[in-house]
Design an enzyme around this catalytic site. Sequence first.
Site, PDB file in Angstrom:
ATOM      1  N   GLY A  27       0.624  -1.495   0.343  1.00 18.93           N
ATOM      2  CA  GLY A  27      -0.101   0.001   0.119  1.00 18.93           C
ATOM      3  C   GLY A  27       1.032   1.328   0.276  1.00 18.93           C
ATOM      4  O   GLY A  27       0.626   3.042  -0.542  1.00 18.93           O
ATOM      5  N   CYS A  28       1.824   1.453   0.043  1.00 18.60           N
ATOM      6  CA  CYS A  28       2.533   2.098   0.357  1.00 18.60           C
ATOM      7  C   CYS A  28       3.067   3.160  -0.727  1.00 18.60           C
ATOM      8  O   CYS A  28       3.225   4.280  -0.780  1.00 18.60           O
ATOM      9  CB  CYS A  28       4.058   1.831   1.501  1.00 18.60           C
ATOM     10  SG  CYS A  28       5.073   1.100  -0.085  1.00 18.60           S
ATOM     11  N   GLY A  29       3.256   2.737  -2.054  1.00 18.76           N
ATOM     12  CA  GLY A  29       3.858   3.730  -3.545  1.00 18.76           C
ATOM     13  C   GLY A  29       4.840   3.447  -3.443  1.00 18.76           C
ATOM     14  O   GLY A  29       5.037   4.361  -5.002  1.00 18.76           O
ATOM     15  N   LEU A  30       5.558   3.409  -2.516  1.00 18.11           N
ATOM     16  CA  LEU A  30       6.806   4.209  -2.861  1.00 18.11           C
ATOM     17  C   LEU A  30       7.901   3.106  -2.197  1.00 18.11           C
ATOM     18  O   LEU A  30       9.250   3.345  -1.879  1.00 18.11           O
ATOM     19  CB  LEU A  30       6.883   5.234  -1.939  1.00 18.11           C
ATOM     20  CG  LEU A  30       6.448   6.199  -2.687  1.00 18.11           C
ATOM     21  CD1 LEU A  30       6.697   7.950  -2.313  1.00 18.11           C
ATOM     22  CD2 LEU A  30       7.036   7.226  -3.659  1.00 18.11           C
ATOM     23  N   CYS A  31       8.010   1.838  -2.362  1.00 20.71           N
ATOM     24  CA  CYS A  31       8.607   1.023  -2.140  1.00 20.71           C
ATOM     25  C   CYS A  31       9.886   0.935  -3.238  1.00 20.71           C
ATOM     26  O   CYS A  31       9.661   0.709  -4.052  1.00 20.71           O
ATOM     27  CB  CYS A  31       7.707  -0.617  -2.720  1.00 20.71           C
ATOM     28  SG  CYS A  31       5.879  -0.688  -1.320  1.00 20.71           S
TER      29      CYS A  31
END
Length: 297
Positions: A131-135
Amino acid sequence: MTGDVMRPKAPGAMPGPDDGRDVSAATTTARAIRIGGGENGTACTRTLPEEVPVALVYNGSTQAVMMASPRDLEDFAHGFSLSEGIVTAPSQITDLSVETHAAGIEVRMWLARERAQILTQRRRAMIGPVGCGLCGIDSLSEASRTLPRVTAEPGLSVACITAAPRDLRRKQPLHDETRAVHAAGFLTAEGIICAREDVGRHNALDKVIGALSRQDIDASIGAMVMTSRVSIELVQKCALAGCGMLIAVSSPTGHALRAADAAGITLIALARDATAQVFTHPHRIAGLSAVGTDDVA
């Protein structure tokens, strides 16, 4: 603490340390105009949540950068450390400090020797949360990168835009089965011509961008439609795809709003029940009354 969303100083540049914002503020206020439901051009003001890059740093090395609300970060850091198996008990974090920078916030932790050794061994194998979007990003500056200026002019009408969420809803078979996934769609004057689903909103958008590319469809001719809130990575992906309009059923974050303004993207949110609110660059909406448009970026 809140503050008005401000227009960036240079086209395409993300707001930086001199824009007067407090990166530790959890909310901001923004102006918008309502469309649909007989309210075209009516000005309104909303309170938006903020998201900031939060770097989780262990023993001097950044493990992950997550977009997060800048509240309760000590709890966030402990919870992340425990849920990712970096520690097995809070006592294994021997020291913790929260450091605020112009580009974001660092949570600096020091681990007990044995946990530090385990983390070093597993660092390259770590998989980020969906869910972070910036992995995979490991610096605060990468999370707020400069975006290209989008010049696309899709020229969609108010009626087309406000009908899009309902159109997208009819193209979500996985949601019908599970009630647990997001969807992204590509809207043209003919309606939603491409839709994809995923557990991650940013993954769904990537799938649409990929599908358009594989079919040689230019993203500049239409708008992206999302079933989610608008966070920074969705704006970044639209800008890099050359898409000039982003429509979502929920609210944008303040950070996403500033990025959309800087990149020249028309950001439309809270699109539901045949109404929506336009936060940036309303000139792209065909037939929209000029009344109130000075109240948005």
